[in-house]
Write a protein that holds these residues in place. Structure first.
Motif, PDB file in Angstrom:
ATOM      1  N   ALA A 128       0.837  -1.205   0.000  1.00  0.00           N
ATOM      2  CA  ALA A 128       0.000   0.000   0.000  1.00  0.00           C
ATOM      3  C   ALA A 128       0.870   1.253   0.000  1.00  0.00           C
ATOM      4  O   ALA A 128       0.579   2.215  -0.709  1.00  0.00           O
ATOM      5  CB  ALA A 128      -0.935   0.001   1.206  1.00  0.00           C
ATOM      6  N   ILE A 129       1.940   1.247   0.764  1.00  0.00           N
ATOM      7  CA  ILE A 129       2.855   2.395   0.797  1.00  0.00           C
ATOM      8  C   ILE A 129       3.458   2.599  -0.588  1.00  0.00           C
ATOM      9  O   ILE A 129       3.512   3.713  -1.106  1.00  0.00           O
ATOM     10  CB  ILE A 129       3.946   2.202   1.868  1.00  0.00           C
ATOM     11  N   GLY A 130       3.886   1.510  -1.204  1.00  0.00           N
ATOM     12  CA  GLY A 130       4.472   1.602  -2.540  1.00  0.00           C
ATOM     13  C   GLY A 130       3.482   2.110  -3.568  1.00  0.00           C
ATOM     14  O   GLY A 130       3.844   2.864  -4.474  1.00  0.00           O
ATOM     15  N   ALA A 131       2.221   1.723  -3.428  1.00  0.00           N
ATOM     16  CA  ALA A 131       1.208   2.118  -4.401  1.00  0.00           C
ATOM     17  C   ALA A 131       0.653   3.511  -4.146  1.00  0.00           C
ATOM     18  O   ALA A 131       0.287   4.218  -5.083  1.00  0.00           O
ATOM     19  CB  ALA A 131       0.057   1.105  -4.385  1.00  0.00           C
ATOM     20  N   GLU A 132       0.582   3.917  -2.890  1.00  0.00           N
ATOM     21  CA  GLU A 132      -0.111   5.162  -2.538  1.00  0.00           C
ATOM     22  C   GLU A 132       0.805   6.372  -2.390  1.00  0.00           C
ATOM     23  O   GLU A 132       0.382   7.492  -2.654  1.00  0.00           O
ATOM     24  CB  GLU A 132      -0.888   4.979  -1.225  1.00  0.00           C
ATOM     25  N   LEU A 133       2.024   6.176  -1.945  1.00  0.00           N
ATOM     26  CA  LEU A 133       2.910   7.318  -1.695  1.00  0.00           C
ATOM     27  C   LEU A 133       3.790   7.596  -2.901  1.00  0.00           C
ATOM     28  O   LEU A 133       4.259   6.670  -3.566  1.00  0.00           O
ATOM     29  CB  LEU A 133       3.791   7.065  -0.468  1.00  0.00           C
ATOM     30  N   THR A 134       4.034   8.861  -3.144  1.00  0.00           N
ATOM     31  CA  THR A 134       4.937   9.242  -4.231  1.00  0.00           C
ATOM     32  C   THR A 134       6.376   9.016  -3.776  1.00  0.00           C
ATOM     33  O   THR A 134       6.655   8.834  -2.586  1.00  0.00           O
ATOM     34  CB  THR A 134       4.755  10.727  -4.592  1.00  0.00           C
ATOM     35  N   GLY A 135       7.283   9.082  -4.716  1.00  0.00           N
ATOM     36  CA  GLY A 135       8.699   8.933  -4.389  1.00  0.00           C
ATOM     37  C   GLY A 135       9.180   9.972  -3.392  1.00  0.00           C
ATOM     38  O   GLY A 135      10.031   9.693  -2.552  1.00  0.00           O
ATOM     39  N   ASP A 136       8.617  11.183  -3.486  1.00  0.00           N
ATOM     40  CA  ASP A 136       9.005  12.243  -2.548  1.00  0.00           C
ATOM     41  C   ASP A 136       8.448  12.008  -1.155  1.00  0.00           C
ATOM     42  O   ASP A 136       9.066  12.375  -0.160  1.00  0.00           O
ATOM     43  CB  ASP A 136       8.519  13.610  -3.048  1.00  0.00           C
ATOM     44  N   GLU A 137       7.250  11.402  -1.069  1.00  0.00           N
ATOM     45  CA  GLU A 137       6.614  11.195   0.234  1.00  0.00           C
ATOM     46  C   GLU A 137       7.258  10.065   1.026  1.00  0.00           C
ATOM     47  O   GLU A 137       7.314  10.121   2.252  1.00  0.00           O
ATOM     48  CB  GLU A 137       5.127  10.879   0.055  1.00  0.00           C
ATOM     49  N   ARG A 138       7.748   9.053   0.365  1.00  0.00           N
ATOM     50  CA  ARG A 138       8.323   7.904   1.075  1.00  0.00           C
ATOM     51  C   ARG A 138       9.498   8.288   1.968  1.00  0.00           C
ATOM     52  O   ARG A 138       9.497   7.953   3.136  1.00  0.00           O
ATOM     53  CB  ARG A 138       8.712   6.815   0.087  1.00  0.00           C
ATOM     54  N   PRO A 139      10.503   9.018   1.477  1.00  0.00           N
ATOM     55  CA  PRO A 139      11.610   9.389   2.382  1.00  0.00           C
ATOM     56  C   PRO A 139      11.159  10.276   3.534  1.00  0.00           C
ATOM     57  O   PRO A 139      11.679  10.179   4.628  1.00  0.00           O
ATOM     58  CB  PRO A 139      12.600  10.123   1.482  1.00  0.00           C
ATOM     59  N   GLN A 140      10.171  11.161   3.289  1.00  0.00           N
ATOM     60  CA  GLN A 140       9.689  12.032   4.356  1.00  0.00           C
ATOM     61  C   GLN A 140       9.126  11.205   5.502  1.00  0.00           C
ATOM     62  O   GLN A 140       9.359  11.509   6.657  1.00  0.00           O
ATOM     63  CB  GLN A 140       8.592  12.974   3.842  1.00  0.00           C
ATOM     64  N   GLY A 141       8.372  10.163   5.183  1.00  0.00           N
ATOM     65  CA  GLY A 141       7.786   9.326   6.230  1.00  0.00           C
ATOM     66  C   GLY A 141       8.854   8.709   7.102  1.00  0.00           C
ATOM     67  O   GLY A 141       8.783   8.738   8.311  1.00  0.00           O
ATOM     68  N   GLY A 142       9.892   8.171   6.483  1.00  0.00           N
ATOM     69  CA  GLY A 142      10.967   7.568   7.263  1.00  0.00           C
ATOM     70  C   GLY A 142      11.730   8.599   8.058  1.00  0.00           C
ATOM     71  O   GLY A 142      12.089   8.383   9.206  1.00  0.00           O
ATOM     72  N   HIS A 143      11.951   9.770   7.454  1.00  0.00           N
ATOM     73  CA  HIS A 143      12.693  10.821   8.142  1.00  0.00           C
ATOM     74  C   HIS A 143      11.888  11.369   9.319  1.00  0.00           C
ATOM     75  O   HIS A 143      12.420  11.548  10.408  1.00  0.00           O
ATOM     76  CB  HIS A 143      13.033  11.945   7.159  1.00  0.00           C
TER      77      HIS A 143
END
Length: 137
Positions: free
Chosen positions: A115-130
């Motif tokens: 779901a994370i891979g499908a729903e979040l953009t490439g820019d949003e994924r690093p922000q979540g981890g950070h």
């Protein structure tokens, strides 16, 4: 640091997002919530009386008793005598219950990763981890 109004807005957004996520995960569940809750409680706390998960989850003991009965029928938990109170019994996870719980958790984690891979953009994924590493010790 965020201002109080900004923090409140982030909190409201987070609450909404978590609510949506929780509802979607529940749709993916293969085990009824009451049974999964009992298995999870037994995994976290070990053997306990059937009334203890009810108190922990703030539900009626009758609801947990029903779930305990169904879990016992499936061989996912076992019952044994209480060591100090002959009027009570303890329930605990069986090896089959532990295996099923781990399988269910793995399935949920896989679903969430997809779901994370499908729903979040490439820019949003690093922000979540950070953001997580900054705010959670």
């Amino acid at each position: 640091m965020l201002s109080a109004p900004a923090s409140a807005a982030v909190a409201a957004e987070l609450r909404t997002a978590l609510g949506k996520l929780t509802r979607r995960v529940k749709l993916e569940d293969q085990m009824p919530l009451g049974q999964a809750s009992v298995l999870g409680a037994l995994d976290r706390a070990g053997a306990m009386t059937p009334s203890e998960p009810a108190a922990e989850q703030r539900v009626r003991p009758q609801s947990v008793a029903r779930a305990v009965g169904l879990l016992m029928e499936q061989g996912l938990i076992t019952r044994r005598a209480h060591p100090t109170d002959g009027r009570k019994s303890l329930v605990e996870l069986s090896s089959a219950g532990q295996a099923l719980l781990e399988e269910e958790r793995g399935r949920r984690a896989d679903w969430l990763a997809r779901a994370i891979g499908a729903e979040l953009t490439g820019d949003e994924r690093p922000q979540g981890g950070h953001a997580r590493s900054r705010s959670c010790p």
